[in-house]
Design an enzyme around this catalytic site. Structure first.
Site, PDB file in Angstrom:
ATOM      1  N   HIS A 149      14.983  11.798  -8.787  1.00 14.84           N
ATOM      2  CA  HIS A 149      16.166  12.383  -8.160  1.00 14.84           C
ATOM      3  C   HIS A 149      17.114  12.872  -9.253  1.00 14.84           C
ATOM      4  O   HIS A 149      17.336  12.177 -10.256  1.00 14.84           O
ATOM      5  CB  HIS A 149      16.909  11.337  -7.326  1.00 14.84           C
ATOM      6  CG  HIS A 149      16.182  10.907  -6.082  1.00 14.84           C
ATOM      7  ND1 HIS A 149      15.077  11.559  -5.581  1.00 14.84           N
ATOM      8  CD2 HIS A 149      16.449   9.878  -5.223  1.00 14.84           C
ATOM      9  CE1 HIS A 149      14.678  10.949  -4.479  1.00 14.84           C
ATOM     10  NE2 HIS A 149      15.489   9.932  -4.232  1.00 14.84           N
TER      11      HIS A 149
ATOM     12  N   VAL B 253       6.264   2.881  -2.982  1.00 19.88           N
ATOM     13  CA  VAL B 253       7.063   1.906  -3.741  1.00 19.88           C
ATOM     14  C   VAL B 253       6.242   0.641  -3.979  1.00 19.88           C
ATOM     15  O   VAL B 253       6.249   0.075  -5.078  1.00 19.88           O
ATOM     16  CB  VAL B 253       8.389   1.592  -3.022  1.00 19.88           C
ATOM     17  CG1 VAL B 253       9.136   0.454  -3.709  1.00 19.88           C
ATOM     18  CG2 VAL B 253       9.265   2.838  -2.958  1.00 19.88           C
TER      19      VAL B 253
ATOM     20  N   SER C 224      -3.995  -1.628   7.141  1.00 17.29           N
ATOM     21  CA  SER C 224      -4.494  -1.844   5.768  1.00 17.29           C
ATOM     22  C   SER C 224      -5.163  -3.200   5.576  1.00 17.29           C
ATOM     23  O   SER C 224      -5.602  -3.519   4.466  1.00 17.29           O
ATOM     24  CB  SER C 224      -3.331  -1.735   4.774  1.00 17.29           C
ATOM     25  OG  SER C 224      -2.716  -0.495   4.894  1.00 17.29           O
TER      26      SER C 224
ATOM     27  N   LYS D 185      25.119   6.246   3.049  1.00 15.67           N
ATOM     28  CA  LYS D 185      24.587   5.124   2.256  1.00 15.67           C
ATOM     29  C   LYS D 185      25.144   5.205   0.841  1.00 15.67           C
ATOM     30  O   LYS D 185      25.608   4.207   0.283  1.00 15.67           O
ATOM     31  CB  LYS D 185      23.054   5.197   2.179  1.00 15.67           C
ATOM     32  CG  LYS D 185      22.305   4.741   3.401  1.00 15.67           C
ATOM     33  CD  LYS D 185      20.789   4.911   3.135  1.00 15.67           C
ATOM     34  CE  LYS D 185      19.995   5.054   4.402  1.00 15.67           C
ATOM     35  NZ  LYS D 185      18.635   5.566   4.167  1.00 15.67           N
TER      36      LYS D 185
ATOM     37  N   ASN E 101      13.080   7.888  -9.106  1.00 18.58           N
ATOM     38  CA  ASN E 101      13.560   7.271  -7.866  1.00 18.58           C
ATOM     39  C   ASN E 101      12.623   6.189  -7.348  1.00 18.58           C
ATOM     40  O   ASN E 101      13.050   5.300  -6.605  1.00 18.58           O
ATOM     41  CB  ASN E 101      13.760   8.335  -6.777  1.00 18.58           C
ATOM     42  CG  ASN E 101      12.533   9.179  -6.551  1.00 18.58           C
ATOM     43  OD1 ASN E 101      12.068   9.862  -7.471  1.00 18.58           O
ATOM     44  ND2 ASN E 101      11.981   9.147  -5.355  1.00 18.58           N
TER      45      ASN E 101
ATOM     46  N   CYS F  98      17.925   4.559  -3.439  1.00 20.97           N
ATOM     47  CA  CYS F  98      17.511   5.109  -4.743  1.00 20.97           C
ATOM     48  C   CYS F  98      18.604   5.971  -5.378  1.00 20.97           C
ATOM     49  O   CYS F  98      18.885   5.865  -6.581  1.00 20.97           O
ATOM     50  CB  CYS F  98      16.225   5.916  -4.581  1.00 20.97           C
ATOM     51  SG  CYS F  98      16.201   6.969  -3.122  1.00 20.97           S
TER      52      CYS F  98
ATOM     53  N   GLN G 288      16.970  15.626  -4.370  1.00 25.81           N
ATOM     54  CA  GLN G 288      16.103  14.459  -4.259  1.00 25.81           C
ATOM     55  C   GLN G 288      14.624  14.820  -4.040  1.00 25.81           C
ATOM     56  O   GLN G 288      14.288  15.689  -3.234  1.00 25.81           O
ATOM     57  CB  GLN G 288      16.603  13.550  -3.124  1.00 25.81           C
ATOM     58  CG  GLN G 288      17.999  13.020  -3.412  1.00 25.81           C
ATOM     59  CD  GLN G 288      18.546  12.043  -2.381  1.00 25.81           C
ATOM     60  OE1 GLN G 288      19.728  12.070  -2.080  1.00 25.81           O
ATOM     61  NE2 GLN G 288      17.707  11.162  -1.847  1.00 25.81           N
TER      62      GLN G 288
ATOM     63  N   THR H 159       0.817  -1.216   0.000  1.00 16.99           N
ATOM     64  CA  THR H 159       0.000   0.000   0.000  1.00 16.99           C
ATOM     65  C   THR H 159       0.854   1.271   0.000  1.00 16.99           C
ATOM     66  O   THR H 159       0.312   2.373   0.009  1.00 16.99           O
ATOM     67  CB  THR H 159      -0.899   0.024   1.255  1.00 16.99           C
ATOM     68  OG1 THR H 159      -0.043  -0.174   2.391  1.00 16.99           O
ATOM     69  CG2 THR H 159      -1.945  -1.079   1.206  1.00 16.99           C
ATOM     70  N   GLY H 160       2.172   1.132   0.007  1.00 19.77           N
ATOM     71  CA  GLY H 160       3.048   2.312   0.038  1.00 19.77           C
ATOM     72  C   GLY H 160       3.363   2.822  -1.362  1.00 19.77           C
ATOM     73  O   GLY H 160       2.939   2.233  -2.363  1.00 19.77           O
TER      74      GLY H 160
HETATM   75  P1  A2P Z   1       0.385   0.586   5.693  1.00 19.62           P
HETATM   76  O1  A2P Z   1      -0.097   1.357   4.487  1.00 19.62           O
HETATM   77  O2  A2P Z   1      -0.592  -0.439   6.143  1.00 19.62           O
HETATM   78  O3  A2P Z   1       0.905   1.465   6.808  1.00 19.62           O
HETATM   79  P2  A2P Z   1       5.273   4.529   2.485  1.00 19.62           P
HETATM   80  O4  A2P Z   1       6.760   4.548   2.704  1.00 19.62           O
HETATM   81  O5  A2P Z   1       4.883   4.941   1.121  1.00 19.62           O
HETATM   82  O6  A2P Z   1       4.533   5.244   3.548  1.00 19.62           O
HETATM   83  O7  A2P Z   1       4.843   2.948   2.577  1.00 19.62           O
HETATM   84  C1  A2P Z   1       5.222   2.103   3.623  1.00 19.62           C
HETATM   85  C2  A2P Z   1       4.619   0.706   3.370  1.00 19.62           C
HETATM   86  O8  A2P Z   1       5.094  -0.165   4.388  1.00 19.62           O
HETATM   87  C3  A2P Z   1       3.095   0.683   3.468  1.00 19.62           C
HETATM   88  O9  A2P Z   1       2.577  -0.304   2.608  1.00 19.62           O
HETATM   89  C4  A2P Z   1       2.885   0.291   4.913  1.00 19.62           C
HETATM   90  O10 A2P Z   1       1.647  -0.308   5.179  1.00 19.62           O
HETATM   91  C5  A2P Z   1       3.981  -0.723   5.076  1.00 19.62           C
HETATM   92  N1  A2P Z   1       4.304  -0.958   6.476  1.00 19.62           N
HETATM   93  C6  A2P Z   1       4.755  -0.064   7.373  1.00 19.62           C
HETATM   94  N2  A2P Z   1       4.926  -0.649   8.591  1.00 19.62           N
HETATM   95  C7  A2P Z   1       4.569  -1.950   8.442  1.00 19.62           C
HETATM   96  C8  A2P Z   1       4.486  -3.071   9.317  1.00 19.62           C
HETATM   97  N3  A2P Z   1       4.844  -2.995  10.600  1.00 19.62           N
HETATM   98  N4  A2P Z   1       4.033  -4.243   8.797  1.00 19.62           N
HETATM   99  C9  A2P Z   1       3.683  -4.348   7.521  1.00 19.62           C
HETATM  100  N5  A2P Z   1       3.726  -3.318   6.638  1.00 19.62           N
HETATM  101  C10 A2P Z   1       4.163  -2.133   7.097  1.00 19.62           C
END
Ligand code: A2P
Length: 325
Positions: free
Chosen positions: A232, A13, A39, A203, A305, A129, A156, A10-11
């Protein structure tokens, strides 16, 4: 049967993993999308189907459920769950910084060092990235002219800081960044370290050395967050061991896999963010001699990126692993 987990689906990336996987349509039988508890149950359209997001738990990888997992859920999530996945026979390609400098973990950019990816303990790391786009041209220069020193200055995009970073630019807030990113360039990405560098800068330095197998290569970096949504940009200055003709450098880069040279200053042609966004190549322009040193060049390097710097690079690694199987 090839089963693949997408962790962090769901993020920013994670969503791009899905877009790139749709475009490539790899020979994969089943996908499972995972994210945090928040989520759980969310519906996501992928491959013309509705997928229900699962919560990532310690049992998610039980019974050798997956052959591969693409992780982009941050370093602490990777720390907790990637090894569990690996112990359950799943090959993890992790986009976080968690394992990048671990000697037992290959750090891979397919155009540069895919050959290193096949010896692993079920975890492979995707570089930072800003490192990914830099090492693509640097590898080409190192092979032919041997790098002597590298200076990075980065510009960036906020998408590199995830959804909260994009929200800060769109809403003129300072939730993710320490100051408003609107109207400001912030010379501060990730945390400051005792040596005066930021973690992002270190990094770039350490990952470049590892990927190029040049552990002592002198490199310095200044990383800056700028108020643009995506891609970037990097000013890269290098000193080379061997003499060169600037036209040969341009031809060499232009003929290299994964690089597109856009360099015609008289026609105002050079890579810019909005042109490069949505692509998987590394774009290079403003290639010119650095007259202040012997055998020096400067160039401008732009890449998406979120795609080449993260999702596409990870999917390319997976694609190569599947092809080798
Ligand atoms: P969620 O959307 O449920 O918080 P971004 O960097 O774009 O914010 O995305 C981070 C991604 O990593 C999202 O899909 C987020 O899910 C997921 N995430 C963050 N913490 C956890 C966790 N503890 N367990 C599983 N997924 C995680």
């Amino acid at each position: 049967m090839i089963n693949v987990a997408i962790v962090g689906a769901t993020g920013v990336v994670g969503e791009t993993f899905l877009r790139v996987l749709e475009e490539k349509n790899l020979d994969i039988d089943n996908y499972v999308l995972m994210a945090s508890k928040k989520s759980k149950g969310k519906k996501v359209k992928f491959m013309n189907k509705d997928y229900i997001v699962e919560e990532l738990t310690e049992d998610s990888f039980s019974n050798n459920r997956f052959n591969y997992a693409l992780f982009s859920a941050g370093a602490s999530t990777a720390q907790k769950y990637a090894r569990i996945a690996a112990q359950n026979g799943c090959i993890v390609i992790d986009n976080s910084s968690c394992f990048r400098m671990d000697k037992s973990v290959p750090l891979i950019v397919p155009q540069v060092n895919m050959e290193d990816a096949y010896e692993h303990l079920n975890i492979i790391s995707n570089p930072n990235c800003s490192t990914i786009q830099a090492v693509v041209p640097l590898k080409v220069l190192d092979d032919k002219y041997r790098l002597k020193r590298v200076i990075y200055s980065t510009y960036q995009a906020v998408s590199g800081a995830g959804k909260k970073g994009i929200d800060d630019l769109d809403n003129n807030t300072a939730c993710k960044f320490p100051y408003p990113i609107v109207d400001n360039c912030l010379p501060h990405i990730d945390v400051f370290l005792d040596n005066g560098y930021t973690k992002e800068e270190m990094k770039m330095i350490e990952e470049t050395r590892k990927i190029l197998k040049r552990p002592k290569l002198p490199i310095t970096a200044t990383c800056v967050r700028v108020p643009v949504h995506n891609c970037h940009c990097e000013s890269i200055t290098v000193e080379l061991e061997y003499d060169f003709k600037i036209d040969d450098i341009k031809k060499l880069l232009n003929n290299s896999n994964g690089i597109i040279v856009l360099d015609d200053p008289n026609r105002q042609i050079y890579p810019i963010n909005t042109f490069v966004s949505g692509t998987d190549e590394v774009y290079i322009g403003r290639i010119r001699r650095d007259y202040s040193v012997e055998n020096g060049i400067n160039f401008w390097c732009v890449a998406d990126n979120i795609r080449k710097g993260a999702a596409s690079n990870a999917v390319e690694i997976l694609e190569n692993l599947l092809a080798k199987k």
